[in-house]
Write a protein that holds these residues in place. Structure first.
Motif, PDB file in Angstrom:
ATOM      1  N   UNK A  70      -1.336   7.265   5.526  1.00  0.00           N
ATOM      2  CA  UNK A  70      -0.151   7.421   4.296  1.00  0.00           C
ATOM      3  C   UNK A  70      -0.164   6.097   3.620  1.00  0.00           C
ATOM      4  N   UNK A  71      -0.690   5.027   4.329  1.00  0.00           N
ATOM      5  CA  UNK A  71      -0.769   3.677   3.800  1.00  0.00           C
ATOM      6  C   UNK A  71      -2.041   3.323   3.533  1.00  0.00           C
ATOM      7  N   UNK A  72      -3.035   4.122   3.190  1.00  0.00           N
ATOM      8  CA  UNK A  72      -4.509   3.627   2.854  1.00  0.00           C
ATOM      9  C   UNK A  72      -5.132   2.728   3.918  1.00  0.00           C
ATOM     10  N   UNK A  73      -4.595   2.927   5.211  1.00  0.00           N
ATOM     11  CA  UNK A  73      -5.346   2.141   6.063  1.00  0.00           C
ATOM     12  C   UNK A  73      -4.968   0.639   5.970  1.00  0.00           C
ATOM     13  N   UNK A  74      -4.155   0.259   5.698  1.00  0.00           N
ATOM     14  CA  UNK A  74      -3.510  -1.076   5.353  1.00  0.00           C
ATOM     15  C   UNK A  74      -2.751  -1.539   6.453  1.00  0.00           C
ATOM     16  N   UNK A  75      -3.472  -2.231   7.308  1.00  0.00           N
ATOM     17  CA  UNK A  75      -2.561  -2.496   8.630  1.00  0.00           C
ATOM     18  C   UNK A  75      -1.447  -3.562   8.434  1.00  0.00           C
ATOM     19  N   UNK A  76      -1.373  -4.349   7.215  1.00  0.00           N
ATOM     20  CA  UNK A  76      -0.269  -4.970   6.959  1.00  0.00           C
ATOM     21  C   UNK A  76       0.906  -4.113   6.664  1.00  0.00           C
ATOM     22  N   UNK A  77       0.826  -2.776   6.161  1.00  0.00           N
ATOM     23  CA  UNK A  77       2.058  -1.988   5.671  1.00  0.00           C
ATOM     24  C   UNK A  77       1.828  -0.715   6.497  1.00  0.00           C
ATOM     25  N   UNK A  78       1.897  -0.948   7.779  1.00  0.00           N
ATOM     26  CA  UNK A  78       2.003   0.344   8.768  1.00  0.00           C
ATOM     27  C   UNK A  78       2.847   1.248   8.316  1.00  0.00           C
ATOM     28  N   UNK A  79       2.937   2.790   8.389  1.00  0.00           N
ATOM     29  CA  UNK A  79       3.870   3.392   8.251  1.00  0.00           C
ATOM     30  C   UNK A  79       3.628   4.927   7.854  1.00  0.00           C
ATOM     31  N   UNK A  80       4.412   5.848   7.921  1.00  0.00           N
ATOM     32  CA  UNK A  80       4.228   7.284   7.538  1.00  0.00           C
ATOM     33  C   UNK A  80       4.683   7.557   6.097  1.00  0.00           C
ATOM     34  N   UNK A  81       4.481   8.590   5.768  1.00  0.00           N
ATOM     35  CA  UNK A  81       4.865   9.142   4.565  1.00  0.00           C
ATOM     36  C   UNK A  81       6.437   9.612   4.318  1.00  0.00           C
ATOM     37  N   UNK A  82       7.091   9.661   5.679  1.00  0.00           N
ATOM     38  CA  UNK A  82       8.465   9.983   6.034  1.00  0.00           C
ATOM     39  C   UNK A  82       9.049  11.219   5.132  1.00  0.00           C
ATOM     40  N   UNK A  83       7.837  12.062   5.033  1.00  0.00           N
ATOM     41  CA  UNK A  83       8.340  13.496   4.278  1.00  0.00           C
ATOM     42  C   UNK A  83       8.008  14.423   5.463  1.00  0.00           C
ATOM     43  N   UNK A  84       9.153  15.134   5.459  1.00  0.00           N
ATOM     44  CA  UNK A  84       9.334  16.486   6.604  1.00  0.00           C
ATOM     45  C   UNK A  84       8.423  17.421   6.069  1.00  0.00           C
ATOM     46  N   UNK A  85       8.195  18.388   7.189  1.00  0.00           N
ATOM     47  CA  UNK A  85       7.311  19.550   6.869  1.00  0.00           C
ATOM     48  C   UNK A  85       7.644  20.674   6.054  1.00  0.00           C
ATOM     49  N   UNK A  86       8.946  20.479   5.539  1.00  0.00           N
ATOM     50  CA  UNK A  86       9.442  21.432   4.359  1.00  0.00           C
ATOM     51  C   UNK A  86       9.407  20.613   3.121  1.00  0.00           C
ATOM     52  N   UNK A  88       8.112  19.721  -0.366  1.00  0.00           N
ATOM     53  CA  UNK A  88       6.954  20.297  -1.291  1.00  0.00           C
ATOM     54  C   UNK A  88       5.758  19.352  -1.650  1.00  0.00           C
ATOM     55  N   UNK A  89       6.149  18.237  -1.790  1.00  0.00           N
ATOM     56  CA  UNK A  89       5.039  17.147  -2.139  1.00  0.00           C
ATOM     57  C   UNK A  89       4.198  17.049  -0.818  1.00  0.00           C
ATOM     58  N   UNK A  93       0.359  18.000  -0.606  1.00  0.00           N
ATOM     59  CA  UNK A  93      -0.756  16.939  -0.167  1.00  0.00           C
ATOM     60  C   UNK A  93      -1.698  17.530   0.861  1.00  0.00           C
ATOM     61  N   UNK A  94      -0.978  18.216   2.101  1.00  0.00           N
ATOM     62  CA  UNK A  94      -1.767  18.645   2.938  1.00  0.00           C
ATOM     63  C   UNK A  94      -2.687  19.889   2.517  1.00  0.00           C
ATOM     64  N   UNK A  95      -2.132  20.661   1.876  1.00  0.00           N
ATOM     65  CA  UNK A  95      -3.288  21.821   1.228  1.00  0.00           C
ATOM     66  C   UNK A  95      -4.181  21.340   0.465  1.00  0.00           C
ATOM     67  N   UNK A  96      -3.964  20.004  -0.291  1.00  0.00           N
ATOM     68  CA  UNK A  96      -5.195  19.320  -0.927  1.00  0.00           C
ATOM     69  C   UNK A  96      -6.363  18.991   0.054  1.00  0.00           C
ATOM     70  N   UNK A  97      -5.841  18.551   1.055  1.00  0.00           N
ATOM     71  CA  UNK A  97      -6.574  17.943   2.249  1.00  0.00           C
ATOM     72  C   UNK A  97      -7.434  19.204   2.834  1.00  0.00           C
TER      73      UNK A  97
END
Length: 188
Positions: A70-86, A88-89, A93-97
């Motif tokens: 979710x942070x494009x492998x940037x170790x200075x900006x560690x973090x998730x997307x903070x979007x829940x499984x419901x 829509x965005x 994104x998961x469907x595109x993957x």
């Protein structure tokens, strides 16, 4: 006012001295006792230095793909997307993957895709994938590199890290180590 202001100033000064001086020095001192002196675990290969404990992007069909970040492998900006499984965005994104994975891995069905290959970790920097995530990519890599599947399966088994004490965690594979080992056996 003096009754509240002076204790607040004293507490601020004590916290500054403790957290900026004593605590920081203690953490630095402990880091000097561990391997690599707190600078991370690195591998040097082909005149390049890689951090093995930070996820890295592998998108070529020649390599095992990493877990998405979710942070494009940037170790200075560690973090998730903070979007829940419901969200829509997030679902889009998961469907595109999933669609990308299916397109680049013919013969694989949606049910065969392990979740860790299409969902990012909480830190966005997970360097590992599951054994299933490596196995599901074997056919693509074997075709691109003209390697037989048995050789790839052996390589995956050699790179698999077992759970600690056989109890804690799951088997996993460091993608960087796996891909560097893959390059050693096949340069195609």
């Amino acid at each position: 006012m003096k009754k509240n202001l002076l204790p607040a100033i004293r507490l601020t000064l004590v916290c500054l001295v403790f957290f900026c001086g004593i605590y920081t020095t203690a953490v630095w001192g402990i880091a000097q006792l561990v391997p690599n002196k707190g600078k991370g675990f690195t591998i040097n290969q082909n005149d390049k230095s890689y951090y093995t404990n930070v996820g890295q992007s592998f998108k070529s069909d020649r390599y095992f793909w990493s877990r998405p970040s979710a942070v494009d492998y940037n170790a200075a900006g560690s973090g998730g997307s903070n979007k829940g499984p419901s969200n829509a965005d997030y679902l889009a994104q998961v469907q595109q993957r999933i669609d990308t994975f299916l397109a680049r891995n013919p013969g694989i069905s949606k049910q065969d895709i392990p979740s860790d290959i299409v969902t990012a970790s909480g830190s966005g920097l997970d360097p590992n994938i599951s054994v299933d995530a490596a196995l599901v990519q074997m056919k693509r890599i074997a075709a691109v590199r003209s390697i037989d599947a048995a050789t790839l399966k052996t390589l995956i088994e050699q790179q698999t890290e077992k759970p600690m004490l056989g109890l804690f965690g799951t088997s996993k594979i460091n993608v960087l180590n796996l891909n560097l080992a893959l390059d050693k056996i096949s340069h195609k």
